[in-house]
Design a protein around this motif. Structure first.
Motif, PDB file in Angstrom:
ATOM      1  N   SER A  53       0.857  -1.189   0.000  1.00 32.65           N
ATOM      2  CA  SER A  53       0.000   0.000   0.000  1.00 32.65           C
ATOM      3  C   SER A  53       0.888   1.233   0.000  1.00 32.65           C
ATOM      4  N   GLY A  54       0.274   2.384  -0.264  1.00 27.85           N
ATOM      5  CA  GLY A  54       1.004   3.640  -0.189  1.00 27.85           C
ATOM      6  C   GLY A  54       1.377   4.237  -1.529  1.00 27.85           C
ATOM      7  N   GLY A  55       1.101   3.514  -2.608  1.00 29.90           N
ATOM      8  CA  GLY A  55       1.390   4.072  -3.918  1.00 29.90           C
ATOM      9  C   GLY A  55       0.441   5.193  -4.264  1.00 29.90           C
ATOM     10  N   GLY A  56       0.725   5.865  -5.376  1.00 32.69           N
ATOM     11  CA  GLY A  56      -0.141   6.955  -5.800  1.00 32.69           C
ATOM     12  C   GLY A  56       0.540   7.841  -6.810  1.00 32.69           C
ATOM     13  N   LEU A  57      -0.067   8.995  -7.021  1.00 33.42           N
ATOM     14  CA  LEU A  57       0.450   9.980  -7.957  1.00 33.42           C
ATOM     15  C   LEU A  57       1.125  11.099  -7.172  1.00 33.42           C
ATOM     16  N   VAL A  58       2.342  11.444  -7.567  1.00 35.09           N
ATOM     17  CA  VAL A  58       3.090  12.486  -6.884  1.00 35.09           C
ATOM     18  C   VAL A  58       3.870  13.283  -7.915  1.00 35.09           C
ATOM     19  N   GLN A  59       4.101  14.538  -7.634  1.00 35.09           N
ATOM     20  CA  GLN A  59       4.896  15.367  -8.527  1.00 35.09           C
ATOM     21  C   GLN A  59       6.382  15.088  -8.333  1.00 35.09           C
ATOM     22  N   ALA A  60       7.155  15.362  -9.361  1.00 33.94           N
ATOM     23  CA  ALA A  60       8.601  15.201  -9.280  1.00 33.94           C
ATOM     24  C   ALA A  60       9.150  15.986  -8.085  1.00 33.94           C
ATOM     25  N   GLY A  61      10.046  15.339  -7.356  1.00 30.25           N
ATOM     26  CA  GLY A  61      10.596  15.949  -6.157  1.00 30.25           C
ATOM     27  C   GLY A  61       9.847  15.589  -4.884  1.00 30.25           C
ATOM     28  N   GLY A  62       8.707  14.959  -5.050  1.00 31.16           N
ATOM     29  CA  GLY A  62       7.891  14.597  -3.897  1.00 31.16           C
ATOM     30  C   GLY A  62       8.323  13.293  -3.268  1.00 31.16           C
ATOM     31  N   SER A  63       7.554  12.867  -2.260  1.00 28.12           N
ATOM     32  CA  SER A  63       7.877  11.664  -1.489  1.00 28.12           C
ATOM     33  C   SER A  63       6.654  10.760  -1.359  1.00 28.12           C
ATOM     34  N   LEU A  64       6.930   9.492  -1.214  1.00 28.15           N
ATOM     35  CA  LEU A  64       5.907   8.499  -0.888  1.00 28.15           C
ATOM     36  C   LEU A  64       6.519   7.487   0.065  1.00 28.15           C
ATOM     37  N   ARG A  65       5.669   6.890   0.885  1.00 29.06           N
ATOM     38  CA  ARG A  65       6.108   5.805   1.754  1.00 29.06           C
ATOM     39  C   ARG A  65       5.260   4.576   1.458  1.00 29.06           C
ATOM     40  N   LEU A  66       5.915   3.569   0.945  1.00 31.08           N
ATOM     41  CA  LEU A  66       5.231   2.311   0.663  1.00 31.08           C
ATOM     42  C   LEU A  66       5.302   1.404   1.881  1.00 31.08           C
ATOM     43  N   SER A  67       4.230   0.658   2.102  1.00 31.97           N
ATOM     44  CA  SER A  67       4.193  -0.323   3.180  1.00 31.97           C
ATOM     45  C   SER A  67       3.884  -1.690   2.605  1.00 31.97           C
TER      46      SER A  67
ATOM     47  N   MET B 190      10.462   6.775  -0.040  1.00 31.99           N
ATOM     48  CA  MET B 190      11.000   7.254  -1.315  1.00 31.99           C
ATOM     49  C   MET B 190      10.933   8.775  -1.342  1.00 31.99           C
ATOM     50  N   ASN B 191      12.090   9.398  -1.450  1.00 30.29           N
ATOM     51  CA  ASN B 191      12.187  10.851  -1.516  1.00 30.29           C
ATOM     52  C   ASN B 191      12.753  11.282  -2.859  1.00 30.29           C
ATOM     53  N   SER B 192      12.588  12.541  -3.171  1.00 30.10           N
ATOM     54  CA  SER B 192      13.112  13.109  -4.433  1.00 30.10           C
ATOM     55  C   SER B 192      12.715  12.256  -5.627  1.00 30.10           C
ATOM     56  N   LEU B 193      11.451  11.905  -5.684  1.00 27.89           N
ATOM     57  CA  LEU B 193      10.969  11.044  -6.759  1.00 27.89           C
ATOM     58  C   LEU B 193      11.055  11.742  -8.109  1.00 27.89           C
ATOM     59  N   GLN B 194      11.343  10.941  -9.121  1.00 27.14           N
ATOM     60  CA  GLN B 194      11.489  11.443 -10.484  1.00 27.14           C
ATOM     61  C   GLN B 194      10.569  10.637 -11.412  1.00 27.14           C
ATOM     62  N   PRO B 195      10.222  11.199 -12.576  1.00 27.92           N
ATOM     63  CA  PRO B 195       9.340  10.469 -13.496  1.00 27.92           C
ATOM     64  C   PRO B 195       9.840   9.065 -13.830  1.00 27.92           C
ATOM     65  N   GLU B 196      11.138   8.876 -13.858  1.00 31.26           N
ATOM     66  CA  GLU B 196      11.676   7.544 -14.172  1.00 31.26           C
ATOM     67  C   GLU B 196      11.458   6.535 -13.053  1.00 31.26           C
ATOM     68  N   ASP B 197      10.981   6.985 -11.911  1.00 34.13           N
ATOM     69  CA  ASP B 197      10.623   6.076 -10.827  1.00 34.13           C
ATOM     70  C   ASP B 197       9.216   5.501 -11.017  1.00 34.13           C
ATOM     71  N   THR B 198       8.506   5.973 -12.003  1.00 33.77           N
ATOM     72  CA  THR B 198       7.155   5.480 -12.268  1.00 33.77           C
ATOM     73  C   THR B 198       7.193   4.002 -12.608  1.00 33.77           C
TER      74      THR B 198
ATOM     75  N   THR C  59       1.857  -2.182  -6.099  1.00 34.67           N
ATOM     76  CA  THR C  59       1.186  -0.892  -5.927  1.00 34.67           C
ATOM     77  C   THR C  59       1.780   0.088  -6.938  1.00 34.67           C
ATOM     78  N   GLN C  60       0.906   0.847  -7.590  1.00 30.80           N
ATOM     79  CA  GLN C  60       1.345   1.738  -8.660  1.00 30.80           C
ATOM     80  C   GLN C  60       1.901   3.035  -8.078  1.00 30.80           C
ATOM     81  N   VAL C  61       3.060   3.414  -8.569  1.00 33.45           N
ATOM     82  CA  VAL C  61       3.660   4.716  -8.256  1.00 33.45           C
ATOM     83  C   VAL C  61       3.811   5.478  -9.565  1.00 33.45           C
ATOM     84  N   THR C  62       3.222   6.658  -9.623  1.00 37.13           N
ATOM     85  CA  THR C  62       3.310   7.492 -10.804  1.00 37.13           C
ATOM     86  C   THR C  62       3.859   8.851 -10.406  1.00 37.13           C
ATOM     87  N   VAL C  63       4.934   9.257 -11.067  1.00 35.68           N
ATOM     88  CA  VAL C  63       5.578  10.533 -10.772  1.00 35.68           C
ATOM     89  C   VAL C  63       5.431  11.428 -11.993  1.00 35.68           C
TER      90      VAL C  63
END
Length: 121
Positions: free
Chosen positions: A7-21, A82-90, A115-119
């Protein structure tokens, strides 16, 4: 038998953070390795990070300095900060568990559904 639910995936802008569990139904203290892998469209599944029962960690070069893997055996949960996320992390991010000290996906015995992560840029 171990079941893993991410869980914890989602849509975030470049430079943002997510925490997956990754919540395990069984007791993960018996699993020597817990890992996070990801798979982008039309690409092979690749290592993101692994953590052993002794809390030794290993990261892909792309994750070093930005991502942190941790495990809480009391809560049967593994995390990926996950910090400093970039589009290539999608990608779709998968949690995995192995009885071995392992890095290769084929060595892992159990997998979550992902879980889908989209940057966005």
């Amino acid at each position: 038998q171990v079941q893993l639910v991410e869980s914890g995936g989602g849509l975030v802008q470049a430079g943002g953070s997510l925490r997956l569990s990754c919540a395990a139904s069984g007791r993960i203290f018996s699993m020597n390795s817990m890992g996070w892998y990801r798979q982008a469209p039309e690409k092979q599944r690749e290592l993101v990070a692994t953590i052993t029962s002794g809390r030794n960690t290993n990261y892909a070069d792309s994750a070093k300095g930005r991502f942190t893997i941790s495990r809480d055996n009391a809560k049967n949960t593994v995390y990926l900060q996950m910090n400093s996320l970039q589009p290539e992390d999608t990608a779709i991010y998968y949690c995995a568990a192995s009885y071995l000290i392992a890095r290769l996906p084929k060595a892992y015995d159990y997998w979550g559904q992902g879980t889908q992560v989209t940057v966005s840029s």
